[in-house]
Enzyme design. Structure first.
Site, PDB file in Angstrom:
ATOM      1  CE  LYS A 143      -3.977  -1.747   2.662  1.00 42.82           C
ATOM      2  NZ  LYS A 143      -5.001  -1.634   1.605  1.00 42.82           N
ATOM      3  NE  ARG A 150     -10.898  -9.934  -1.964  1.00 40.28           N
ATOM      4  CZ  ARG A 150     -11.282  -9.020  -2.856  1.00 40.28           C
ATOM      5  NH1 ARG A 150     -11.539  -9.379  -4.107  1.00 40.28           N
ATOM      6  NH2 ARG A 150     -11.397  -7.761  -2.505  1.00 40.28           N
TER       7      ARG A 150
END
Ligand code: BES
Ligand code: MN
Ligand code: ZN
Length: 486
Positions: A264, A338
């Site tokens: 990120k 996920r």
């Protein structure tokens, strides 16, 4: 802890009293009592529009005539017909937040509890939540827990529920607000074990070894870049009949999300200690449900990992085999939530739940779609989703459903493996996350809550300091309550 008071507002022993004013119908009864004692003081303020009763408007009346308490804090409640649990919670929190700005002894709340007292517990929870801040490590605190909060006209049941739920919202917020060097998988589960022991929840913790034996290849791949080993924690509250299938609450517990090799940018990483908010919400809800002794069976499961880049980190192009046997092509290591939930949902299925809800700070796309205040709901069973939406509405926690049309399945198609872990470029990213998770829930009614927006406030709200919000603890407790006895 909030206690009850029978004392009259004019003579109550307190450093401050809190009363409410509606924007349309004006003064509540306690506000009227102050007004009468003060010769129409409050009526004049309303007349001159100095006090309008808008939501969270706060007006301090110092030494109001005829009142023993030196301060009356008047809080705006909005329109009377729209006053609900959410407004009761936030208005009380706004008042408490203001009063907690400095050290105080006893404060007495005289806020409306609704026609049958049905909003009282929410108000009590809000008062507890409003006076806790995020400045855990600052010498000079912004918020000081109020010495004693007294609540007028609270039933014993409302007091107990309000206290228990408020304390556990604060627990969820504390776990989120603690820095990532304090909260990592093993320390999270150690805290969970302490809490479970205190409140009588059954707990089971899986370490790295056990996760390997259970073939949780998807969760383990996320964890492999970090020096902190992963954990899975299962909490069980058995308040219902032994043959009753449990409700399952499942939480994403990424204790820090750097993005992994798909690193990120620094700005997006700053608040990524919040990425375990789903797990914190589940732990807090299970604790509250246990302490409320709700007559229902509930399990809470969280997958805990740290998502880090390193020489051992998972790579783009890696193909993982999840616990349920499906293969996953990794296309972005920042879509890690996920991957964790894939295996945790499969573990949950093994417990034969009647219904499931997962909570995850899953996608920035959900925040783009709905804003920072609203969570997204996705489901494989509309009737169950309607129940979850209704529970959230009852509690005043904003939740909005996103569609799950079959066509979206194409977004996670892989040429190499059964599925891939990202969607199709920029489009419908929140739904791609939901479609991915749907691959791991079998036929069990399931709702996915993407709480990336409301789990963590970057800026303070009138009723709450910035940081972890504890949002959806109340909805989960409400769901367990409405399921009691089934
Ligand atoms: N934890 C983030 C999502 C997030 C964003 C939570 C903002 C709270 C605030 C999640 O793991 C993530 O990085 N998602 C990616 C998914 C993408 C790579 C498919 C995202 O949203 O960019
Ligand atoms: Mn991520
Ligand atoms: Zn994440």
């Amino acid at each position: 802890m909030v206690t009850s008071t029978q004392q009259n507002i004019l003579t109550v022993d307190a450093e401050a009293v809190v009363v409410g004013v509606f924007s349309d119908s004006g003064m509540t009864n306690p506000a009227m009592a102050i007004d009468r004692a003060g010769g129409g003081l409050l009526a004049r303020l309303i007349e001159s529009k100095e006090v309008a009763g808008k939501p969270y408007e706060l007006t301090s009346l110092w030494s109001p005539p005829g009142l023993k308490a030196p301060l009356a804090l008047v809080v705006g409640l909005g329109e009377q017909a729209r006053f609900d649990q959410g407004m009761a919670y936030r208005a009380a929190a706004a008042a408490a937040r203001q009063l907690a700005g400095r050290q105080r002894g006893r404060v007495a709340f005289y806020l409306p509890g609704g026609p049958n007292g049905e909003f009282t517990a929410s108000g009590i929870s809000g008062a507890l939540v409003g006076c806790q801040g995020q400045d855990l490590y600052r010498a000079e605190k912004k918020r000081h827990p109020i010495g004693e909060i007294a609540w007028a006209e609270a039933s014993d049941a409302a007091l107990a529920a309000g206290n228990i739920i408020g304390e556990n919202i604060n627990l969820a917020r504390l776990l989120v607000n603690e820095p990532p060097q304090e909260i990592f998988p093993a320390s999270f589960t150690a805290r969970a074990a302490e809490i479970a022991q205190e409140c009588g929840l059954e707990i089971e913790i899986w370490d790295q070894d056990r996760l390997e034996r259970e073939r949780c290849g998807s969760l383990l791949a996320v964890a492999q870049g970090s020096v902190r080993p992963p954990r899975l924690v299962m909490l069980r509250h058995s308040g219902g009949r032994p043959d009753q299938r449990p409700l399952a609450f499942i939480g994403k517990g990424v204790t820090f999300d750097s993005g992994g090799l798909s690193l990120k940018p620094s700005d997006s990483m700053k608040t990524m200690k919040c990425d375990m908010a789903g797990a914190a919400t589940v732990l807090a809800a299970l604790t509250a449900i246990s302490r409320l002794k709700l007559p229902v069976n509930v399990v809470g499961i969280a997958g805990l990992v740290e998502n880090m880049p390193s020489g051992s980190a998972m790579k783009l192009g890696d193909v993982l085999t999840a616990r349920n046997g499906k293969t996953i092509e990794v296309q972005n290591t920042d879509a890690e939530g996920r991957l964790v939930l894939a295996d945790v949902l499969d573990v949950a299925l093994g417990l034969k739940p009647s219904k499931m809800v997962d909570l995850a700070t899953l996608t920035g796309a959900c925040v783009v779609a709905l804003g920072v205040d609203v969570a997204g709901a996705m489901t494989n069973r509309q009737a169950w989703c309607d129940e979850v939406l209704a529970a959230a509405r009852t509690c005043g926690e904003p939740l909005w459903q996103l569609p799950m049309f079959a066509e979206y399945r194409d977004d996670i198609r892989s040429e190499v493996a059964d599925i891939r872990n990202t969607g199709d470029g920029r489009w419908a990213g929140a739904i791609a996350g939901g479609k991915f998770l749907e691959e791991f829930v079998g036929d069990v009614p399931w709702v996915h809550l993407d709480i990336a927006g409301p789990a963590f406030y970057d800026k303070p709200k009138p009723w709450l300091d910035a940081g972890g919000s504890g949002m959806f603890v109340r909805t989960l407790v409400e769901l367990a309550r409405t399921h009691s006895g089934n």
